[in-house]
Design a protein around this motif. Sequence first.
Motif, PDB file in Angstrom:
ATOM      1  N   LYS A 107      -0.013   6.398  19.960  1.00  8.08           N
ATOM      2  CA  LYS A 107      -1.089   6.475  18.775  1.00  8.08           C
ATOM      3  C   LYS A 107      -0.449   6.247  17.405  1.00  8.08           C
ATOM      4  CE  LYS A 107      -3.615  10.483  19.508  1.00  8.08           C
ATOM      5  NZ  LYS A 107      -3.668  11.456  19.527  1.00  8.08           N
ATOM      6  N   ARG A 108      -1.447   5.370  16.759  1.00  5.62           N
ATOM      7  CA  ARG A 108      -0.999   5.019  15.364  1.00  5.62           C
ATOM      8  C   ARG A 108      -1.809   5.763  14.243  1.00  5.62           C
ATOM      9  NH1 ARG A 108       1.239  -0.317  15.137  1.00  5.62           N
ATOM     10  NH2 ARG A 108       1.492  -1.048  17.172  1.00  5.62           N
ATOM     11  N   ALA A 109      -0.959   6.286  13.214  1.00  3.87           N
ATOM     12  CA  ALA A 109      -1.565   6.778  12.342  1.00  3.87           C
ATOM     13  C   ALA A 109      -0.729   6.384  10.786  1.00  3.87           C
ATOM     14  CB  ALA A 109      -1.418   8.247  12.535  1.00  3.87           C
ATOM     15  N   TRP A 110      -1.661   6.752   9.827  1.00  7.30           N
ATOM     16  CA  TRP A 110      -0.919   6.358   8.597  1.00  7.30           C
ATOM     17  C   TRP A 110      -0.372   7.535   7.783  1.00  7.30           C
ATOM     18  CZ3 TRP A 110      -0.455   1.378   7.355  1.00  7.30           C
ATOM     19  CH2 TRP A 110      -1.351   0.411   8.058  1.00  7.30           C
ATOM     20  N   PHE A 143      -9.312   1.705   4.885  1.00  2.00           N
ATOM     21  CA  PHE A 143      -9.575   3.110   5.049  1.00  2.00           C
ATOM     22  C   PHE A 143      -9.429   4.035   4.004  1.00  2.00           C
ATOM     23  CE2 PHE A 143      -5.266   4.027   5.574  1.00  2.00           C
ATOM     24  CZ  PHE A 143      -4.722   2.871   5.488  1.00  2.00           C
ATOM     25  N   ALA A 144      -9.807   5.425   4.350  1.00  3.72           N
ATOM     26  CA  ALA A 144      -9.751   6.212   3.299  1.00  3.72           C
ATOM     27  C   ALA A 144      -8.683   7.164   3.680  1.00  3.72           C
ATOM     28  CB  ALA A 144     -10.962   7.086   3.006  1.00  3.72           C
ATOM     29  N   LEU A 145      -7.737   7.701   2.564  1.00  2.00           N
ATOM     30  CA  LEU A 145      -6.778   8.336   3.066  1.00  2.00           C
ATOM     31  C   LEU A 145      -6.304   9.328   1.964  1.00  2.00           C
ATOM     32  CD1 LEU A 145      -4.407   9.087   5.447  1.00  2.00           C
ATOM     33  CD2 LEU A 145      -2.986   8.069   3.627  1.00  2.00           C
ATOM     34  N   ASP A 146      -6.117  10.468   1.631  1.00  2.00           N
ATOM     35  CA  ASP A 146      -5.742  11.394   0.778  1.00  2.00           C
ATOM     36  C   ASP A 146      -6.300  11.210  -0.680  1.00  2.00           C
ATOM     37  OD1 ASP A 146      -3.879  12.733   2.277  1.00  2.00           O
ATOM     38  OD2 ASP A 146      -2.065  11.568   1.118  1.00  2.00           O
ATOM     39  N   LEU A 163       0.849  -1.248   0.074  1.00  2.00           N
ATOM     40  CA  LEU A 163       0.064   0.020   0.058  1.00  2.00           C
ATOM     41  C   LEU A 163       0.952   1.335  -0.049  1.00  2.00           C
ATOM     42  CD1 LEU A 163      -2.738  -0.667   2.540  1.00  2.00           C
ATOM     43  CD2 LEU A 163      -3.239  -0.547   0.171  1.00  2.00           C
ATOM     44  N   PRO A 164       0.472   2.256  -0.411  1.00  2.59           N
ATOM     45  CA  PRO A 164       1.075   3.481  -0.580  1.00  2.59           C
ATOM     46  C   PRO A 164       1.211   4.187   0.718  1.00  2.59           C
ATOM     47  CG  PRO A 164      -0.889   4.078  -1.284  1.00  2.59           C
ATOM     48  CD  PRO A 164      -1.048   2.452  -0.860  1.00  2.59           C
ATOM     49  N   VAL A 165       1.209   3.489   2.076  1.00  2.00           N
ATOM     50  CA  VAL A 165       1.237   4.292   3.187  1.00  2.00           C
ATOM     51  C   VAL A 165       2.166   3.604   4.179  1.00  2.00           C
ATOM     52  CG1 VAL A 165      -0.835   5.434   3.099  1.00  2.00           C
ATOM     53  CG2 VAL A 165      -0.628   3.009   3.945  1.00  2.00           C
ATOM     54  N   ASP A 166       2.425   4.221   5.051  1.00  2.00           N
ATOM     55  CA  ASP A 166       3.395   3.826   6.338  1.00  2.00           C
ATOM     56  C   ASP A 166       2.553   4.150   7.478  1.00  2.00           C
ATOM     57  OD1 ASP A 166       5.679   2.802   4.526  1.00  2.00           O
ATOM     58  OD2 ASP A 166       6.080   4.981   4.529  1.00  2.00           O
ATOM     59  N   GLU A 167       2.723   2.982   8.372  1.00  2.00           N
ATOM     60  CA  GLU A 167       2.124   3.159   9.733  1.00  2.00           C
ATOM     61  C   GLU A 167       3.384   3.966  10.693  1.00  2.00           C
ATOM     62  OE1 GLU A 167       0.651  -0.133  11.886  1.00  2.00           O
ATOM     63  OE2 GLU A 167      -1.209   1.091  12.452  1.00  2.00           O
ATOM     64  N   ILE A 168       2.881   5.082  11.312  1.00  2.00           N
ATOM     65  CA  ILE A 168       3.755   5.786  11.991  1.00  2.00           C
ATOM     66  C   ILE A 168       3.041   5.825  13.525  1.00  2.00           C
ATOM     67  CG2 ILE A 168       4.995   7.057  10.658  1.00  2.00           C
ATOM     68  CD1 ILE A 168       2.727   9.485  11.629  1.00  2.00           C
ATOM     69  N   VAL A 169       3.796   5.534  14.510  1.00  2.00           N
ATOM     70  CA  VAL A 169       3.466   5.634  16.091  1.00  2.00           C
ATOM     71  C   VAL A 169       4.172   6.711  16.578  1.00  2.00           C
ATOM     72  CG1 VAL A 169       3.298   3.970  17.950  1.00  2.00           C
ATOM     73  CG2 VAL A 169       3.456   3.030  15.915  1.00  2.00           C
TER      74      VAL A 169
END
Length: 463
Positions: free
Chosen positions: A25-28, A64-67, A14-20
């Motif tokens: 807290k986790r976010a993409w 999920f939806a992103l950008d 996927l074109p995303v990385d998970e950051i903590v």
Amino acid sequence: MSEQYRFVVVANRLPVDEIVDDDGKRAWTRSPGGLVSALQPTVRARRGAWIGWAGGTGEAPEPFALDGMWLHPIALTQQELDHYYEGESNATIWPLYHDAVETPAFHRHWREAYRRVNQRFAEAAAELAAPGAVVWVHDYQLQLVPAMLRELRPDLRIGFFLHIPFPPVELFMQLPWRTQILKGLLGADLVGFQRPGGAENFLRLTHNLGLEPEGDRVVVDGRTVTARAFPISIDVDEMEKLAADPHIRQRAKQLSEELGGHRRLLLGVDRLDYTKGIEHRLKAYRELLAEGRLSNQDVALVQVATPSRLRVAQYRQLRERVEREVGRINGEFGEVGLAPVHYLFRSYDREELLALYLAADVMVVTPLRDGMNLVAKEYVAARTDNSGALVLSEFTGAAAELPEAFGVNPHDVDGLKEAFVAALETPAEELGERMRRMREHVCAHDVGRWAREFLDALGEPPG
Ligand code: GDG
């Protein structure tokens, strides 16, 4: 039934990385890189979806939806990661498709995992694609998906793009399940390659299935499949914007000063991969220092080696060999405070990478085989004042588009040495003219054009 999409991208990642963050807290966040910048506007304009692995093993995160994109994660177990990704994809297909510069390993249980995971991707695409939708499948990890998807959804327009070289017939024939892979790719309406040679290799192989290609087409079960080259490129606007950023320009100056002010800088930026010819360039550089044709007082080599696939044995061994050679060069030719090789085994952000491109007098790109090589094009795009020189292996896809580079055969150490010296000694005026022409080409062929040309050829239905 879940919502369906008129445009679906299917890629291993996927074109995303998970950051903590610090609070756990986790976010993409959107991952950097040309393919993402190219496809995101394409996906968004079509309100599309992207199917891929999100990293990590076990259960997949919820879609999920992103950008402006709908992201649909695919789950991989640890064993699938070992067998499908690190095994079949990166220890069988990757070396085989890169001229077998390392010996490919063949294991039946890897193959089974590859088939199973490809089926999972195909099923997800079949579920998410609206009637008559366009589905664009990417790269060597997913070569079975086009046929699997067509079986489930004959109504779709299916495109496939291979980012790495497609090998000559003799090498491809080593694959124990060559027929399944060929049939897998032939499930697409359009199969795209980096170079015309890849498309020719592919079409030639279809004879083995009793098919008779004509020009760039072959008819399979009454359906026409087209195989053509679509050389990928970069987001030129992004590069030029970064190259103009005063902070980045300042950082480039600072880098030059830290390396010793007047020393000319040679730069390599690669994933630490045996296809990239890092050892060959180090050898040429060491010999030039040993012969006194280059002096540690006058030049420095910065090698960024981005960690890659370190769970695969051949990559760990490469790392050991490269680090031994760097140590040897620095030990033999370095002085206190003045190292001939600055070896950086880590990943940098785009800004730092750009500062390095701006600081480098010579960019050295010496792969033994490379589908395209975006680093070469990024360097060219970043040199907005037309300065700088590019040493470029003739075994990259980029070489066909950038004849003004200093072309090299990386197996020819003497030739490599000559190219390094020539790149350092050629008068600025000639370098400027070469760079101007290369920039003209890259600016006129950016990654947006690549995506448009592919999708036009695939024949998107009016929507
Ligand atoms: C495959 C094919 C084909 C590198 N280090 C860092 C970093 N990078 C970025 C570069 C460039 C990309 O990664 C590497 O692209 P390449 O094309 O050079 O090579 P592969 O990774 O092997 O890519 C290749 C490509 O797919 C596209 O089709 O050209 O032939 O093998 O964009 O800038 N980026 C950041 N930090 C780093 O440390 N941010």
